[in-house]
Write a protein that holds these residues in place. Structure first.
Motif, PDB file in Angstrom:
ATOM      1  N   LEU A  13      34.045  35.933  51.457  1.00 53.26           N
ATOM      2  CA  LEU A  13      34.997  34.846  51.275  1.00 53.26           C
ATOM      3  C   LEU A  13      34.519  33.552  51.921  1.00 53.26           C
ATOM      4  O   LEU A  13      35.086  32.483  51.675  1.00 53.26           O
ATOM      5  CB  LEU A  13      36.373  35.237  51.835  1.00 53.26           C
ATOM      6  CG  LEU A  13      37.037  36.453  51.171  1.00 53.26           C
ATOM      7  CD1 LEU A  13      38.391  36.721  51.801  1.00 53.26           C
ATOM      8  CD2 LEU A  13      37.171  36.248  49.662  1.00 53.26           C
ATOM      9  N   TYR A  43      33.580  30.194  40.887  1.00 54.14           N
ATOM     10  CA  TYR A  43      34.499  29.064  40.838  1.00 54.14           C
ATOM     11  C   TYR A  43      35.780  29.340  40.046  1.00 54.14           C
ATOM     12  O   TYR A  43      35.772  30.029  39.012  1.00 54.14           O
ATOM     13  CB  TYR A  43      33.819  27.860  40.183  1.00 54.14           C
ATOM     14  CG  TYR A  43      32.834  27.131  41.066  1.00 54.14           C
ATOM     15  CD1 TYR A  43      33.211  26.595  42.288  1.00 54.14           C
ATOM     16  CD2 TYR A  43      31.511  26.943  40.645  1.00 54.14           C
ATOM     17  CE1 TYR A  43      32.302  25.905  43.091  1.00 54.14           C
ATOM     18  CE2 TYR A  43      30.598  26.249  41.424  1.00 54.14           C
ATOM     19  CZ  TYR A  43      31.006  25.734  42.652  1.00 54.14           C
ATOM     20  OH  TYR A  43      30.110  25.052  43.430  1.00 54.14           O
ATOM     21  N   LYS A  44      36.882  28.732  40.539  1.00 49.57           N
ATOM     22  CA  LYS A  44      38.091  28.561  39.744  1.00 49.57           C
ATOM     23  C   LYS A  44      37.844  27.436  38.739  1.00 49.57           C
ATOM     24  O   LYS A  44      36.853  26.714  38.821  1.00 49.57           O
ATOM     25  CB  LYS A  44      39.273  28.185  40.634  1.00 49.57           C
ATOM     26  CG  LYS A  44      39.605  29.180  41.726  1.00 49.57           C
ATOM     27  CD  LYS A  44      40.726  28.631  42.595  1.00 49.57           C
ATOM     28  CE  LYS A  44      40.990  29.525  43.798  1.00 49.57           C
ATOM     29  NZ  LYS A  44      42.050  28.960  44.692  1.00 49.57           N
ATOM     30  N   ILE A  50      36.415  30.932  44.848  1.00 50.69           N
ATOM     31  CA  ILE A  50      37.112  32.197  45.077  1.00 50.69           C
ATOM     32  C   ILE A  50      36.354  33.030  46.103  1.00 50.69           C
ATOM     33  O   ILE A  50      36.938  33.612  47.016  1.00 50.69           O
ATOM     34  CB  ILE A  50      37.258  32.987  43.764  1.00 50.69           C
ATOM     35  CG1 ILE A  50      38.110  32.213  42.759  1.00 50.69           C
ATOM     36  CG2 ILE A  50      37.861  34.373  44.021  1.00 50.69           C
ATOM     37  CD1 ILE A  50      38.186  32.846  41.393  1.00 50.69           C
ATOM     38  N   ALA A  51      35.041  33.107  45.955  1.00 44.23           N
ATOM     39  CA  ALA A  51      34.173  33.866  46.859  1.00 44.23           C
ATOM     40  C   ALA A  51      32.736  33.406  46.635  1.00 44.23           C
ATOM     41  O   ALA A  51      32.440  32.663  45.683  1.00 44.23           O
ATOM     42  CB  ALA A  51      34.303  35.364  46.610  1.00 44.23           C
ATOM     43  N   SER A  86      34.674  39.467  33.685  1.00 48.03           N
ATOM     44  CA  SER A  86      35.490  39.992  34.784  1.00 48.03           C
ATOM     45  C   SER A  86      34.612  40.876  35.653  1.00 48.03           C
ATOM     46  O   SER A  86      33.540  41.323  35.229  1.00 48.03           O
ATOM     47  CB  SER A  86      36.686  40.795  34.259  1.00 48.03           C
ATOM     48  OG  SER A  86      36.250  41.941  33.544  1.00 48.03           O
ATOM     49  N   VAL A 134      37.496  41.897  45.961  1.00 47.10           N
ATOM     50  CA  VAL A 134      38.227  40.888  45.205  1.00 47.10           C
ATOM     51  C   VAL A 134      37.910  41.103  43.736  1.00 47.10           C
ATOM     52  O   VAL A 134      36.738  41.195  43.360  1.00 47.10           O
ATOM     53  CB  VAL A 134      37.814  39.460  45.623  1.00 47.10           C
ATOM     54  CG1 VAL A 134      38.483  38.426  44.728  1.00 47.10           C
ATOM     55  CG2 VAL A 134      38.154  39.203  47.076  1.00 47.10           C
ATOM     56  N   VAL A 162      38.052  39.603  39.957  1.00 47.01           N
ATOM     57  CA  VAL A 162      38.188  38.326  39.268  1.00 47.01           C
ATOM     58  C   VAL A 162      38.210  38.554  37.761  1.00 47.01           C
ATOM     59  O   VAL A 162      37.605  39.498  37.245  1.00 47.01           O
ATOM     60  CB  VAL A 162      37.050  37.346  39.634  1.00 47.01           C
ATOM     61  CG1 VAL A 162      37.136  36.964  41.101  1.00 47.01           C
ATOM     62  CG2 VAL A 162      35.674  37.929  39.312  1.00 47.01           C
ATOM     63  N   ARG A 189      39.115  32.953  33.348  1.00 53.66           N
ATOM     64  CA  ARG A 189      40.138  31.907  33.333  1.00 53.66           C
ATOM     65  C   ARG A 189      39.887  30.903  32.214  1.00 53.66           C
ATOM     66  O   ARG A 189      40.820  30.392  31.606  1.00 53.66           O
ATOM     67  CB  ARG A 189      40.151  31.172  34.687  1.00 53.66           C
ATOM     68  CG  ARG A 189      41.099  29.965  34.735  1.00 53.66           C
ATOM     69  CD  ARG A 189      42.529  30.384  34.478  1.00 53.66           C
ATOM     70  NE  ARG A 189      43.421  29.239  34.453  1.00 53.66           N
ATOM     71  CZ  ARG A 189      43.678  28.491  33.378  1.00 53.66           C
ATOM     72  NH1 ARG A 189      43.065  28.745  32.225  1.00 53.66           N
ATOM     73  NH2 ARG A 189      44.524  27.479  33.433  1.00 53.66           N
ATOM     74  N   ARG A 234      39.645  33.574  37.734  1.00 56.38           N
ATOM     75  CA  ARG A 234      40.881  33.622  38.507  1.00 56.38           C
ATOM     76  C   ARG A 234      40.908  34.949  39.243  1.00 56.38           C
ATOM     77  O   ARG A 234      40.306  35.933  38.794  1.00 56.38           O
ATOM     78  CB  ARG A 234      42.109  33.500  37.603  1.00 56.38           C
ATOM     79  CG  ARG A 234      42.205  34.599  36.545  1.00 56.38           C
ATOM     80  CD  ARG A 234      43.218  34.249  35.473  1.00 56.38           C
ATOM     81  NE  ARG A 234      43.209  35.234  34.398  1.00 56.38           N
ATOM     82  CZ  ARG A 234      44.100  36.199  34.260  1.00 56.38           C
ATOM     83  NH1 ARG A 234      45.104  36.307  35.129  1.00 56.38           N
ATOM     84  NH2 ARG A 234      44.033  37.055  33.256  1.00 56.38           N
ATOM     85  N   GLU A 235      41.597  34.997  40.356  1.00 56.16           N
ATOM     86  CA  GLU A 235      41.677  36.239  41.118  1.00 56.16           C
ATOM     87  C   GLU A 235      42.760  37.128  40.524  1.00 56.16           C
ATOM     88  O   GLU A 235      43.877  36.688  40.293  1.00 56.16           O
ATOM     89  CB  GLU A 235      41.977  35.957  42.586  1.00 56.16           C
ATOM     90  CG  GLU A 235      41.924  37.192  43.458  1.00 56.16           C
ATOM     91  CD  GLU A 235      42.062  36.893  44.942  1.00 56.16           C
ATOM     92  OE1 GLU A 235      42.288  37.839  45.714  1.00 56.16           O
ATOM     93  OE2 GLU A 235      41.943  35.698  45.308  1.00 56.16           O
ATOM     94  N   SER A 285      43.324  40.494  41.834  1.00 58.78           N
ATOM     95  CA  SER A 285      43.195  41.662  42.708  1.00 58.78           C
ATOM     96  C   SER A 285      44.450  42.523  42.752  1.00 58.78           C
ATOM     97  O   SER A 285      44.439  43.618  43.317  1.00 58.78           O
ATOM     98  CB  SER A 285      42.834  41.196  44.124  1.00 58.78           C
ATOM     99  OG  SER A 285      41.546  40.610  44.130  1.00 58.78           O
TER     100      SER A 285
END
Length: 353
Positions: free
Chosen positions: A115, A126-127, A157-158, A174, A185, A187, A190, A245-246, A248
């Motif tokens: 993280l 990235y988001k 995101i990480a 994903s 995490v 993902v 998005r 996007r996360e 989790s």
């Protein structure tokens, strides 16, 4: 009782047509030729596990809002005999858009990450920035990664330790990122920057580095790692860039979220081009090649590289073993969509009925 239900499905279809719901999958439907088959014409149909396909169908059918699909889904929830359910309420339809069929595979990668940024973990996941949602297409891959446009905006995101694995995470759409503390995490896709996908495998062939039959995901990864400078340029050959996007909150024992925002199922979910195939539809796969596959799957996902009426991507599961199996798949065959009966016959010209 079954006959009465069938009449309700037909009625629902007519209502759908009256209120203007599209009979076809998308704007390209007028360019496609259709052929309605019988189930006897599906090679291996009788030997498949129809119960497994029905269970996967139930995972997303409640999100299909057209009246005819809603009626079919309602009956699916009543516990019918799986094979009889599909044979009673559907007809197999072959769509021909003039392009040859192509089956590939995809999987959910597992990457090592953190993280926080460190010397080891320095490649950001990235988001999606707000301007990428409205400016289409937005910046190409090279500018996103080299211009500094993403810096200092809280879009990470990480961080992961391998840019090649991150590139393939974007192709898959994903994955899971394993953290140093043992947690993970997850993902999911998005959106993208709006640029068309360009194959780096085909670029290696164009440059004369490999022959077409030699190219696989693992071959590409190994070449990029052996040639870090040229490898970086190879990755930039694909201007498309995927943002995440996360997700989790999805339980670990379930598959990643697909395009219908539901968990997908190993070897029962297939990614398709939604311009041709309605998401949520049962799809009969006749994949040829060294390991032929005859199986009823559900169209629950899509991807930037999945284009065409006869294009499909089979979900192989999570992890390295699934990745190795998916990475070697590139086979011809035939994709057949199962449609509610009236919807299927509505596609045919009057002279064919």
């Amino acid at each position: 009782m079954v006959l009465g239900f069938y009449r309700r499905v037909v009625c629902a279809f007519r209502i759908s047509a009256i209120i203007g719901a599209s009979l076809l999958a998308g704007p390209l439907a007028s360019e496609v030729k259709y052929q309605v088959l019988s189930f006897d014409e599906l090679e291996g149909w009788a030997e498949d596990d129809h119960a497994a396909a029905l269970e996967t169908f139930l995972n997303t059918c409640k999100d299909m809002k057209d009246p005819d699909w809603g009626a079919v889904c309602s009956y699916a929830q009543s516990g019918p005999d799986p094979r009889e359910f599909f044979e009673l309420l559907f007809r197999p339809v072959v769509m021909d858009d003039g392009k040859e069929a192509l089956f590939t595979g995809y999987f959910e990668p597992e990457l090592d990450g953190s993280l926080t940024r460190t010397d080891r973990y320095r490649f950001p996941v990235y988001k999606m920035p707000k301007e990428a949602k409205t400016n289409r297409p937005w910046l190409p891959r090279r500018e996103i990664l080299e211009s500094g446009v993403m810096d200092g905006r809280g879009l990470v995101i990480a961080y992961v330790d391998d840019p090649v694995e991150l590139f393939f995470l974007q192709i898959q759409g994903s994955g899971r990122i394993r953290l140093p503390n043992g947690q993970a995490v997850r993902v999911g896709y998005r959106g993208s920057n709006g640029h068309n996908y360009r194959s780096i495998g085909q670029e290696l062939v164009r440059q004369g580095i490999y022959q077409p039959h030699q190219v696989s995901a693992q071959v590409i990864k190994n070449w990029v790692r052996r040639n870090p400078v040229d490898g970086k340029e190879l990755l930039y050959h694909n201007p498309s860039y995927v943002f995440f996007r996360e997700v989790s909150k999805v339980p670990a024992h379930k598959g990643p979220l697909g395009a219908m925002n539901r968990s997908i199922t190993t070897m029962r979910t297939v990614a398709v081009d939604p311009s041709f195939v309605r998401l949520g539809s049962p799809v009969w796969i006749e994949k040829d090649g060294k390991k032929p596959l005859r199986r009823l799957m559900i169209a629950q996902d899509t991807g930037s590289a999945i284009k065409g009426a006869q294009r499909a991507d089979v979900f192989f599961g999570t992890g390295d073993e699934a990745g190795r199996a998916a990475g070697t798949l590139r086979d011809p065959g035939r994709l057949i969509v199962l449609m509610p009966i009236q919807r299927a016959y509505a596609l045919l010209p009057e002279s064919a009925i």
